[in-house]
Design a protein around this motif. Structure first.
Motif, mmCIF file in Angstrom:
data_model
loop_
_atom_site.group_PDB
_atom_site.id
_atom_site.type_symbol
_atom_site.label_atom_id
_atom_site.label_comp_id
_atom_site.label_asym_id
_atom_site.label_seq_id
_atom_site.Cartn_x
_atom_site.Cartn_y
_atom_site.Cartn_z
ATOM 1 N N GLY A 269 0.788 -1.221 0.000
ATOM 2 C CA GLY A 269 0.000 0.000 0.000
ATOM 3 C C GLY A 269 0.816 1.263 0.000
ATOM 4 N N ASP A 270 2.051 1.185 0.499
ATOM 5 C CA ASP A 270 2.845 2.422 0.563
ATOM 6 C C ASP A 270 4.312 2.240 0.164
ATOM 7 O OD1 ASP A 270 3.715 0.942 2.676
ATOM 8 O OD2 ASP A 270 3.194 2.390 4.235
ATOM 9 N N MET A 271 4.635 1.127 -0.529
ATOM 10 C CA MET A 271 6.011 0.949 -0.981
ATOM 11 C C MET A 271 6.056 0.063 -2.217
ATOM 12 S SD MET A 271 7.573 -1.592 1.988
ATOM 13 C CE MET A 271 7.190 -0.416 3.290
ATOM 14 N N PRO A 272 7.122 0.160 -3.027
ATOM 15 C CA PRO A 272 7.243 -0.669 -4.228
ATOM 16 C C PRO A 272 7.393 -2.149 -3.888
ATOM 17 C CG PRO A 272 9.253 0.591 -3.857
ATOM 18 C CD PRO A 272 8.243 1.100 -2.881
ATOM 19 N N VAL A 273 7.247 -2.981 -4.917
ATOM 20 C CA VAL A 273 7.243 -4.432 -4.732
ATOM 21 C C VAL A 273 8.511 -4.931 -4.046
ATOM 22 C CG1 VAL A 273 7.229 -6.653 -5.936
ATOM 23 C CG2 VAL A 273 5.682 -4.837 -6.667
ATOM 24 N N SER A 274 9.685 -4.497 -4.523
ATOM 25 C CA SER A 274 10.946 -5.008 -3.972
ATOM 26 C C SER A 274 11.089 -4.656 -2.500
ATOM 27 C CB SER A 274 12.137 -4.465 -4.763
ATOM 28 O OG SER A 274 12.161 -3.046 -4.709
ATOM 29 N N ALA A 275 10.735 -3.434 -2.131
ATOM 30 C CA ALA A 275 10.837 -3.016 -0.734
ATOM 31 C C ALA A 275 9.834 -3.762 0.134
ATOM 32 C CB ALA A 275 10.627 -1.511 -0.623
ATOM 33 N N ALA A 276 8.619 -3.967 -0.396
ATOM 34 C CA ALA A 276 7.604 -4.700 0.361
ATOM 35 C C ALA A 276 8.049 -6.141 0.600
ATOM 36 C CB ALA A 276 6.278 -4.663 -0.394
ATOM 37 N N ALA A 277 8.592 -6.782 -0.439
ATOM 38 C CA ALA A 277 9.058 -8.165 -0.304
ATOM 39 C C ALA A 277 10.185 -8.270 0.706
ATOM 40 C CB ALA A 277 9.517 -8.681 -1.661
ATOM 41 N N LYS A 278 11.104 -7.318 0.665
ATOM 42 C CA LYS A 278 12.225 -7.322 1.598
ATOM 43 C C LYS A 278 11.736 -7.187 3.036
ATOM 44 C CE LYS A 278 16.431 -4.718 2.667
ATOM 45 N NZ LYS A 278 17.300 -3.587 2.255
ATOM 46 N N LYS A 279 10.788 -6.269 3.259
ATOM 47 C CA LYS A 279 10.263 -6.036 4.607
ATOM 48 C C LYS A 279 9.563 -7.274 5.139
ATOM 49 C CE LYS A 279 6.971 -3.142 7.159
ATOM 50 N NZ LYS A 279 6.002 -2.015 7.075
ATOM 51 N N VAL A 280 8.694 -7.891 4.323
ATOM 52 C CA VAL A 280 7.923 -9.048 4.775
ATOM 53 C C VAL A 280 8.823 -10.274 4.949
ATOM 54 C CG1 VAL A 280 6.065 -10.627 4.153
ATOM 55 C CG2 VAL A 280 5.782 -8.167 3.788
ATOM 56 N N ALA A 281 9.779 -10.454 4.059
ATOM 57 C CA ALA A 281 10.705 -11.587 4.188
ATOM 58 C C ALA A 281 11.489 -11.494 5.491
ATOM 59 C CB ALA A 281 11.652 -11.621 2.998
ATOM 60 N N LYS A 282 11.910 -10.297 5.830
ATOM 61 C CA LYS A 282 12.664 -10.102 7.071
ATOM 62 C C LYS A 282 11.785 -10.365 8.292
ATOM 63 C CE LYS A 282 15.506 -6.674 7.066
ATOM 64 N NZ LYS A 282 16.093 -5.311 7.124
ATOM 65 N N ALA A 283 10.519 -9.967 8.209
ATOM 66 C CA ALA A 283 9.608 -10.132 9.337
ATOM 67 C C ALA A 283 9.193 -11.583 9.548
ATOM 68 C CB ALA A 283 8.371 -9.265 9.128
ATOM 69 N N THR A 284 9.091 -12.339 8.462
ATOM 70 C CA THR A 284 8.589 -13.709 8.548
ATOM 71 C C THR A 284 9.667 -14.780 8.514
ATOM 72 O OG1 THR A 284 8.322 -13.839 6.140
ATOM 73 C CG2 THR A 284 6.427 -13.033 7.427
ATOM 74 N N GLY A 285 10.842 -14.428 8.017
ATOM 75 C CA GLY A 285 11.879 -15.427 7.866
ATOM 76 C C GLY A 285 11.745 -16.244 6.606
ATOM 77 N N LEU A 286 10.781 -15.878 5.733
ATOM 78 C CA LEU A 286 10.596 -16.592 4.471
ATOM 79 C C LEU A 286 11.648 -16.185 3.448
ATOM 80 C CD1 LEU A 286 6.709 -16.273 4.236
ATOM 81 C CD2 LEU A 286 8.002 -18.346 4.768
ATOM 82 N N ASP A 287 11.849 -17.050 2.459
ATOM 83 C CA ASP A 287 12.804 -16.764 1.398
ATOM 84 C C ASP A 287 12.384 -15.517 0.632
ATOM 85 O OD1 ASP A 287 13.511 -17.323 -1.745
ATOM 86 O OD2 ASP A 287 15.093 -17.987 -0.383
ATOM 87 N N ARG A 288 13.324 -14.567 0.480
ATOM 88 C CA ARG A 288 12.967 -13.279 -0.111
ATOM 89 C C ARG A 288 12.528 -13.424 -1.567
ATOM 90 N NH1 ARG A 288 16.921 -8.151 0.556
ATOM 91 N NH2 ARG A 288 18.099 -9.101 -1.158
ATOM 92 N N SER A 289 13.145 -14.337 -2.305
ATOM 93 C CA SER A 289 12.766 -14.508 -3.710
ATOM 94 C C SER A 289 11.335 -15.029 -3.839
ATOM 95 C CB SER A 289 13.740 -15.454 -4.422
ATOM 96 O OG SER A 289 13.697 -16.743 -3.857
ATOM 97 N N GLU A 290 10.928 -15.936 -2.929
ATOM 98 C CA GLU A 290 9.562 -16.453 -2.958
ATOM 99 C C GLU A 290 8.560 -15.380 -2.555
ATOM 100 O OE1 GLU A 290 8.501 -19.402 -4.074
ATOM 101 O OE2 GLU A 290 10.586 -19.748 -4.687
#
Length: 303
Positions: A269-290
């Motif tokens: 909602g407030d950031m581009p795809v790459s930044a959103a993926a990076k933020k969520v991957a860091k928060a969840t521990g999931l693979d960033r590429s997935e």
């Protein structure tokens, strides 16, 4: 007493302070000898006996090793053995062993074969039926680890990272979920940039330690989160040998697909795809590429 015997006995000696000692005879074998990483007082008596009794000392840089041999009055001949001349020197070392002499292998500092040449030599010596004998002692990764305050029950020594950005990032991504304290060597002039990349890839809050000039006069330990260390070393004129240690990742429960979608939709909602993926991957521990792949799907579906 013959001249040869007298010369041999004179050579097989070393000194500690004002006292001189004779070294016992060694069986023909390759002796992997650890030497000090800074403070010459960290040499062991067994290492001195081995260096004194060997027929030759194979070393990375004869000038560096000469500082050690002169300090302890060692007369053993030095032979340069490094990655650029290894193919030429290995046969000579095998000839020395065949002649019934012991060979001591040292690096410029610390324990040989730990990010130093020697692996191929050990394999060739073993293949020829000779023994390989470790003479333990100083090691920068272990010295840094025991004073770091980080968990030491499970440790992964990763050596030097690739110098180029792409391979360097991929290597850190491979190591990101390893449930161990990570130990790296790094060049002083790359320390700041490496810490920033580690913060970005491994997590800004992950605990880290930068150990510098271990066992030397200006030994220092810088501790903090990777983000804090990256800021502290940004633009700094770093000198000396560097060991970077990073604590293991926190245990995180992986998010369900519904949780992942909710987190990504909120971030998108407030950031581009790459930044959103990076933020969520860091928060969840999931693979960033997935996570990035799923973020693209959600962005496409919502557009």
């Amino acid at each position: 007493m013959s001249t040869d015997i007298a010369a041999s006995e004179a050579r097989n000696r070393f000194s500690l302070g004002e006292h001189a000692f004779s070294a016992p005879r060694l069986e023909p074998a390759l002796y992997i000898v650890s030497t000090p990483i800074g403070n010459l007082g960290d040499i062991t008596v067994r290492a001195l006996e081995t260096l004194a009794a060997a027929g030759v000392i194979a070393c990375e840089d004869t000038r560096v090793t000469a500082t050690l041999t002169q300090r302890f009055s060692l007369k053993t001949p030095l032979m340069a053995y490094h990655e650029h001349n290894a193919d030429k020197q290995r046969p000579k070392i095998l000839e020395t062993l065949a002649a019934g002499e012991a060979v001591a292998l040292v690096s410029d500092a610390g324990t040989p074969l730990v990010s130093d040449p020697g692996y191929r030599l050990v394999r060739d010596v073993l293949a020829e039926g000779y023994q390989v004998v470790p003479i333990p002692g100083a090691s920068a990764p272990l010295a840094g680890l025991v004073a770091s305050g980080l968990p030491s029950d499970t440790v992964l020594f990763a050596g030097f990272l690739p110098q180029k950005g792409g391979p360097k990032t991929r290597r850190l991504e491979e190591l990101a979920k390893t449930p161990a304290t990570l130990v790296f060597f790094e060049s002083p002039h790359r320390t700041g940039a490496t810490l920033q990349l580690m913060s970005d890839v491994l997590g800004a809050d992950r605990e880290g330690v930068v150990a510098r000039e271990l066992t030397k006069r200006f030994e220092t330990f810088e501790r903090g989160s990777l983000a804090e260390l990256a800021t502290r070393f940004d633009g700094a004129q770093v000198k000396g040998e560097i060991v970077i240690l990073i604590g293991p990742p926190e245990d995180r429960q992986e998010a369900s697909s519904d949780d992942l979608d909710s987190l990504l939709q909120a971030a998108l909602g407030d950031m581009p795809v790459s930044a959103a993926a990076k933020k969520v991957a860091k928060a969840t521990g999931l693979d960033r590429s997935e996570v990035y792949k799923r973020a693209l799907e959600l962005k496409t579906d919502g557009s």
